[in-house]
Design an enzyme around this catalytic site. Structure first.
Site, PDB file in Angstrom:
ATOM      1  N   ASP A 310     -39.073  54.440 -76.998  1.00  0.00           N
ATOM      2  CA  ASP A 310     -40.377  53.831 -77.258  1.00  0.00           C
ATOM      3  C   ASP A 310     -40.415  52.471 -76.571  1.00  0.00           C
ATOM      4  O   ASP A 310     -39.380  51.895 -76.237  1.00  0.00           O
ATOM      5  CB  ASP A 310     -40.589  53.685 -78.774  1.00  0.00           C
ATOM      6  N   PHE A 485     -46.471  52.064 -79.741  1.00  0.00           N
ATOM      7  CA  PHE A 485     -46.931  53.422 -80.075  1.00  0.00           C
ATOM      8  C   PHE A 485     -46.723  54.419 -78.936  1.00  0.00           C
ATOM      9  O   PHE A 485     -47.596  55.218 -78.645  1.00  0.00           O
ATOM     10  CB  PHE A 485     -48.407  53.420 -80.499  1.00  0.00           C
ATOM     11  N   HIS A 486     -45.538  54.398 -78.287  1.00  0.00           N
ATOM     12  CA  HIS A 486     -45.260  55.304 -77.186  1.00  0.00           C
ATOM     13  C   HIS A 486     -44.007  56.147 -77.424  1.00  0.00           C
ATOM     14  O   HIS A 486     -43.145  56.236 -76.543  1.00  0.00           O
ATOM     15  CB  HIS A 486     -45.075  54.523 -75.876  1.00  0.00           C
ATOM     16  N   PRO A 487     -43.821  56.792 -78.573  1.00  0.00           N
ATOM     17  CA  PRO A 487     -42.600  57.572 -78.776  1.00  0.00           C
ATOM     18  C   PRO A 487     -42.551  58.806 -77.882  1.00  0.00           C
ATOM     19  O   PRO A 487     -43.537  59.528 -77.741  1.00  0.00           O
ATOM     20  CB  PRO A 487     -42.675  57.962 -80.254  1.00  0.00           C
TER      21      PRO A 487
END
Length: 550
Positions: A310, A485-487
């Site tokens: 992330d 918010f980039h998993p």
């Protein structure tokens, strides 16, 4: 339990990838497609007003409301971990930024998987296939340079933002003075430079994947949408050679538990958190961990839920003097009224804002061979997401390490499908990540110290100018850092010789028939930028492969 219906394809998750897949597969009238979404329809008004992300995140109507495990690199803090729970998924609550990443990201995927399909030159047509870029709205030669990199007439609308801030313009000029070049397009394979972000909006409204790919397709008789229906687990039967075959899903729908069958297979589009959780609940994952929860093993795949990556944003806040910022503009009822009227009459101004307006891609230090930092710069500041704006004029220069070396996990907390998984991102777990964090804060200081920004007499509020050493800055980064918010990466694709690869290069789950994963979880390494549009590209490829199968 009897099967209540049979389809050719079952798609789990009507988010970014699921909406595109449902559109593409159902375009063939011979294919019967079921699209399942745990959340409701995207009728909540704040989904569609860009600034409404403030009211969608941590809202049970639109967000799963996950939280991370306490994270050592963040000094023991636990973070809110938003994931979309409505039609459109994360595209209904995210920052709307259109960003592909860098060509090297995809070339690296090709090397990892041994499949040339993932090279940048072979991914670019998939990006362009669904794109509707504003630069190509008018015929002529003015934007001929963009025609080799952008599409027009597709479903996925890309527009310029409908606002400007002088304080951001001056930050951009200061970035140039600090050695970051200007750019007019972040999406041609090398995104180094500074400019305003382009966004997925149409005429001042959020453009999510439900609008883009479902609105017209939903009328097709061969496409069935079940929203407010949560998949409990996958169903398996014996396939060829004794291998398990995914033949359907078990769902809670309308308060009842039902089973649905798939003739051609099931596609998981539940995201980098939801897909590994569902695989583990269904008996696919690390055997020892499944045994801890008493889950019967279907297939031992040790990589399921591992390799979580992330982008951690480090939010540096600067108090400024003589600047128009949202802190002061929205600080009175009169200001709020003007903001509301501007949006009502013009669909512009602060209510049309993406969470971040100005972007920059840079190198944390001169020896870095490529841009490894992304800035999201905002004309506002607050203590934490969801808290009130500060009562003084300020900007926030959030910076993230694009290529973190830390790796986290997504694991079951319980075999109860309603229980949230345990998410451990392990931010700042490596020495390299801590060094990049310290260097990125130094670069931010160098930018705001340039002549173009001096007129604002910037004062560093966070992390604080008194902190200078690597140890101090990496510790402070842990105190002010938060997820962007980039998993990705928890069901990573790879070669058959890689024991941690969950899917092959065509996104088929290894060792299982009739099951694919198509979402950000399949990325073996995170892209150098925001991850929503790369997920659409992945879905475009998967749709072509599925449609080519008999």
């Amino acid at each position: 339990m009897s099967v209540v219906a049979t389809f050719d394809h079952i798609i789990v998750g009507a988010g970014t990838a699921g909406c595109l897949l449902a559109n593409r597969l159902s375009a063939d009238p011979r294919r019967r497609v079921l699209l399942i979404e745990a959340g409701g329809r995207d009728r909540y008004p704040w989904i569609h007003i860009p600034v409404g992300y403030l009211y969608c995140i941590d809202n049970p109507r639109t967000d799963w409301r996950f939280r991370t495990e306490p994270t050592p690199g963040l000094n023991g803090r636990s973070l809110l971990y938003p994931r979309g729970r409505t039609l459109g998924g994360c595209s209904s609550i995210n920052g709307m930024i259109y960003m592909r990443g860098q060509a090297r990201d995809y070339d690296h995927w090709a090397e990892i998987t041994g499949d040339e399909a993932w090279r940048w030159d072979n991914c670019l047509p998939d990006f362009m296939r669904h794109e509707d870029h504003y630069r190509l709205d008018a015929e002529g030669d003015a934007d001929a340079a963009h025609r080799d990199f952008h599409g027009h007439g597709g479903e996925w609308r890309v527009e310029r933002q409908r606002l400007k801030w002088q304080v951001l313009d001056d930050f951009a000029e200061a970035a140039v003075q600090a050695g970051i070049p200007r750019t007019d397009d972040f999406n041609r394979g090398c995104n180094e430079g500074v400019d305003y972000f382009e966004v997925n909006q149409r005429s001042g409204f959020r453009w999510n994947t439900a609008k883009a790919f479902l609105r017209g397709a939903e009328k097709r008789s061969n496409l069935t949408l079940w929203h407010s229906s949560q998949v409990q687990r996958l169903i398996f039967t014996a396939g060829e050679g004794g291998r398990p075959r995914c033949s359907g899903v078990r769902i809670i729908r309308g308060g009842e538990v039902v089973e649905v069958a798939a003739n051609r297979g099931v596609v998981l589009c539940a995201g980098a958190i939801g897909s590994p959780q569902l695989l583990q609940l269904s008996g696919i994952g690390p055997a020892a961990r499944l045994a801890e929860h008493g889950i019967p093993l279907v297939h031992d795949l040790p990589g399921v839920g591992e390799n979580l990556q992330d982008h951690l944003q480090i939010r540096a806040v600067y108090r400024v003097t003589g600047a128009r910022t949202l802190n002061t503009l929205a600080g009175t009822w009169a200001g709020k009224t003007r903001i509301g009227l501007e949006y009502l009459l013009k669909r512009s101004g602060p209510m049309s804002m993406a969470p971040s307006q100005l972007g920059a891609f840079a190198r944390s230090s001169p020896e870095r061979p490529h841009p490894n930092l992304e800035y999201h710069v905002q004309p506002l500041s607050l203590e934490a997401f969801g808290q009130p704006l500060h009562d003084y004029p300020a900007i926030t220069a959030s910076v993230c390490n694009l290529n973190p070396t830390s790796r986290g996990t997504v694991r079951l907390a319980s075999k109860d499908p309603a229980a949230a998984p345990r998410i451990a991102p392990n931010y700042l777990d490596t020495e390299d990540d801590r060094r990049v964090a310290a260097d990125s804060l130094r670069l931010t200081r160098r930018i705001v110290a340039q002549p173009a920004f001096a007129r604002y007499a910037p004062e560093e509020v966070k992390p604080g100018a008194q902190y200078e050493s690597d140890e101090e800055l990496s510790r402070l980064a842990g105190e002010i850092g938060t997820t962007i918010f980039h998993p990705v990466g928890t069901t990573a694709m790879g070669r058959d010789t890689d024991p941690m690869a969950v899917v092959d290069s065509h996104l088929r789950v290894r060792g299982v028939e009739g099951l694919r994963v198509v979402d950000a979880g399949v990325m073996p390494t995170i892209t150098s930028g925001n991850t929503n549009s790369p997920t659409l590209m992945i879905a475009e490829k998967a749709a072509a492969w599925l449609c080519a199968e008999t």
